[in-house]
Design an enzyme around this catalytic site. Structure first.
Site: not given
Length: 251
Positions: A91, A143, A157
């Site tokens: 995580n 994500s 990202y």
């Protein structure tokens, strides 16, 4: 009610706050012995104490999971306490919003190390224990950025989270014969400290109104999904990337 994870040992990285904290709390309530990791030792200790007050069994280990030697030390401490690791939740993550043309090499490398290399290092360290124990569950936090593009983050990202999905699929195929199931969770905008610090309230409200389900997701909703993937309820699921985004991204 019977606890879904009774007797299991679960390691959760990035567990001092947000999604990681709620994942650790829920897995503990379902009977797992918890190893919590984060770089923020003070917040990590406080989160672990909350779990103990709730009746859970937990240890906490401050470590930078993008560093091989610190991951090795973390695993040593975890297995000294609990002998094995049955569940790994990768995580730990870092969000940077710098436009691509302004990203420096150091920032690119930092995002890749925290969001991707940490998954590789922690998984590589844990898999031998899962093989020796007859199987395990690995849940990687990607994500919606990994399936499309990031709402708040930069190109680094988005790239790191897409790479996590590729690693998840490959590990799922390679480790299935070892009874190790590997899946990814792809949250959209979740109501976390990181999101609130990155995004002003009026921008959050605009995003919320654009979603089919017009609100941010909650960390508990993400934790419920992780619990499903960590339990025997998902025994025939591997290599999946599961969206939890209020319908923002429909693929």
């Amino acid at each position: 009610m019977e606890q879904k994870l009774h007797g299991k040992v679960a390691l959760i990285t990035g567990a001092a706050q947000g999604m990681g904290k709620d994942i650790a709390r829920l897995l503990a309530r379902q009977g797992a012995k918890i190893v919590m990791n984060d770089l923020n030792g003070e917040a990590l200790q406080a989160a672990a104490e909350d779990i103990r007050r709730d009746g859970g069994e937990v240890i906490w280990v401050k470590a930078d999971v993008s560093k091989r030697e610190e991951v090795a030390s973390m695993i040593d401490q975890a297995t000294e306490a609990y002998s094995t690791i049955d569940i790994l939740v990768n995580n730990a993550g870092l969000l940077r919003s710098t436009p691509f043309v302004d990203v420096e090499d150091e920032e690119w490398d930092l995002v890749m190390e925290v969001n991707l290399k940490s998954v590789y290092l922690s998984t590589k360290a844990v898999v031998p224990f899962m093989i020796a124990g007859g199987g395990g569950k690995i849940i990687n936090m990607s994500s919606s950025a990994g399936r499309s593009v990031s709402t708040l983050g930069g190109a680094h990202y988005t790239t790191s989270k897409a790479a996590v999905l590729g690693l998840t699929r490959h590990l799922a195929k390679e480790l299935a014969s070892r009874n190790i199931r590997v899946n990814a969770v792809c949250p959209g905008l979740i109501d976390t400290e990181m999101v609130r610090k990155t995004c002003p309230p009026e921008q959050i409200a605009a995003y919320e109104s654009s979603f089919p389900i017009q609100r941010l997701g909650t960390t508990r909703e993400v934790a419920d999904l992780v619990l499903f993937l960590a339990s025997d309820d998902s025994s025939y699921i591997t290599g999946a990337s599961i969206d939890i985004n209020g319908g923002d991204l429909m693929i």
